[in-house]
Write a protein that holds these residues in place. Structure first.
Motif, PDB file in Angstrom:
ATOM      1  N   THR A 239       0.795  -1.230   0.000  1.00  0.00           N
ATOM      2  CA  THR A 239       0.000   0.000   0.000  1.00  0.00           C
ATOM      3  C   THR A 239       0.828   1.281   0.000  1.00  0.00           C
ATOM      4  OG1 THR A 239      -0.196  -0.079   2.419  1.00  0.00           O
ATOM      5  CG2 THR A 239      -1.957  -1.111   1.130  1.00  0.00           C
ATOM      6  N   HIS A 240       2.141   1.178  -0.232  1.00  0.00           N
ATOM      7  CA  HIS A 240       2.970   2.393  -0.221  1.00  0.00           C
ATOM      8  C   HIS A 240       4.093   2.231  -1.238  1.00  0.00           C
ATOM      9  CE1 HIS A 240       5.052   5.604   2.553  1.00  0.00           C
ATOM     10  NE2 HIS A 240       5.300   5.829   1.265  1.00  0.00           N
ATOM     11  N   THR A 241       3.925   2.853  -2.409  1.00  0.00           N
ATOM     12  CA  THR A 241       4.913   2.747  -3.490  1.00  0.00           C
ATOM     13  C   THR A 241       5.030   4.082  -4.214  1.00  0.00           C
ATOM     14  OG1 THR A 241       3.384   2.093  -5.260  1.00  0.00           O
ATOM     15  CG2 THR A 241       4.195   0.337  -3.816  1.00  0.00           C
ATOM     16  N   HIS A 242       6.201   4.307  -4.809  1.00  0.00           N
ATOM     17  CA  HIS A 242       6.460   5.567  -5.510  1.00  0.00           C
ATOM     18  C   HIS A 242       6.946   5.326  -6.937  1.00  0.00           C
ATOM     19  CE1 HIS A 242       6.067   8.118  -1.918  1.00  0.00           C
ATOM     20  NE2 HIS A 242       6.608   7.096  -1.271  1.00  0.00           N
ATOM     21  N   THR A 243       6.651   6.291  -7.798  1.00  0.00           N
ATOM     22  CA  THR A 243       7.219   6.331  -9.143  1.00  0.00           C
ATOM     23  C   THR A 243       8.149   7.542  -9.234  1.00  0.00           C
ATOM     24  OG1 THR A 243       5.588   7.795 -10.195  1.00  0.00           O
ATOM     25  CG2 THR A 243       5.029   5.427 -10.023  1.00  0.00           C
ATOM     26  N   TYR A 244       8.793   7.691 -10.383  1.00  0.00           N
ATOM     27  CA  TYR A 244       9.709   8.819 -10.546  1.00  0.00           C
ATOM     28  C   TYR A 244       8.996  10.161 -10.455  1.00  0.00           C
ATOM     29  CZ  TYR A 244       8.155   9.334 -15.414  1.00  0.00           C
ATOM     30  OH  TYR A 244       7.397   9.527 -16.544  1.00  0.00           O
ATOM     31  N   ALA A 245       7.649  10.162 -10.513  1.00  0.00           N
ATOM     32  CA  ALA A 245       6.897  11.403 -10.381  1.00  0.00           C
ATOM     33  C   ALA A 245       7.105  12.054  -9.013  1.00  0.00           C
ATOM     34  CB  ALA A 245       5.405  11.144 -10.610  1.00  0.00           C
ATOM     35  N   SER A 246       7.492  11.264  -8.004  1.00  0.00           N
ATOM     36  CA  SER A 246       7.719  11.827  -6.670  1.00  0.00           C
ATOM     37  C   SER A 246       8.947  12.733  -6.621  1.00  0.00           C
ATOM     38  CB  SER A 246       7.877  10.705  -5.638  1.00  0.00           C
ATOM     39  OG  SER A 246       6.629  10.141  -5.298  1.00  0.00           O
TER      40      SER A 246
END
Length: 249
Positions: A7-14
């Motif tokens: 439930t907690h993931t990031h893409t390069y958009a962060s």
């Protein structure tokens, strides 16, 4: 313990992560995940995207690489009143919202201030989970927050990144104490890899060990199966997602 939802993931958009959503989905599949939430940082975090990025998540497919995707955000706690940086137009476009303390947005203060703030965030009704609470720079009353979270159906995250010692140093023992407080309160645990690179998504070796060690009841871990996770969202008052109906059976 088996965990099938991240439930907690990031893409390069962060702004400080390095993978695409497609790469995240591919690694989620390889690591045995059935579902994950994409939760890039909200706008007050340096380098984070504009709120239009989150409003436009409606265009995302519900499945990639045979893994279900929920549209989410890691919002920032911005003041003691418990406000978070979610634009008023954005709530309706999100399936899942984490609220976290981040030092560039909310400077560490006292245990009393942190406790009051977290309780106000929970009571705001705008968030589904509190993220990476193990950070020793943000001490708080574990029991009070766990009991309030249980009352308002807000999940407490166990963050695998914190447990690995790579970030938020000193979180390990605190995470176990927090999890025990949630267990005692009869509350809800969610699990996040906090992956900032695709290869970390769905890796929960440290979280799983902790849950087994404290004998956390499976029914309190909402990420044990997609069915448990989706049932929790409905309990929180979110509308069922039609594309996932078969996962509720």
């Amino acid at each position: 313990m088996q965990i099938q939802v991240d439930t907690h993931t990031h893409t390069y958009a962060s702004g400080h992560a390095y993978s695409t959503l497609i790469e995240n989905a591919e690694c989620a599949y390889q690591h045995g995940m059935k579902m994950f939430c994409t939760t890039d940082h909200a706008s007050t975090m340096p380098g984070a995207p504009h709120y239009w990025f989150f409003n436009n998540q409606r265009i995302l497919p519900r499945f990639l690489s045979d893994v279900a995707i929920l549209r989410g955000m890691e919002s920032n706690i911005i003041n003691e009143s418990g406000e978070v940086d979610i634009h008023p137009s954005t709530d309706e476009h999100l399936d899942w919202v984490i609220a976290s303390f981040h030092e560039p947005v909310f400077a560490p203060s006292t245990k009393e201030v942190h406790t009051k703030t977290l309780i106000n965030v929970i009571k705001s009704g705008r968030i589904d989970a509190l993220g990476h609470l193990g950070n020793p720079r943000y001490d708080f009353d574990f029991k009070a927050v766990a009991e309030c979270a249980k009352q308002y159906h807000v999940a407490i995250e166990l963050n695998n990144s914190s447990l690995k010692g790579g970030s938020r140093a000193g979180s390990e023992q605190r995470c176990e104490a927090i999890a025990l407080a949630v267990k005692e309160a009869g509350g809800y645990i969610t699990t996040g890899s906090d992956a900032h690179f695709a290869h970390d998504l769905g890796k929960f070796e440290k979280v799983s060990e902790l849950l087994d060690r404290i004998e956390m009841p499976v029914e309190q871990v909402i990420t044990h199966t997609p069915r448990q996770f989706l049932t929790f969202l409905v309990k929180r008052g979110r509308q069922p997602i039609s594309e996932f109906e078969s996962m509720l059976i």
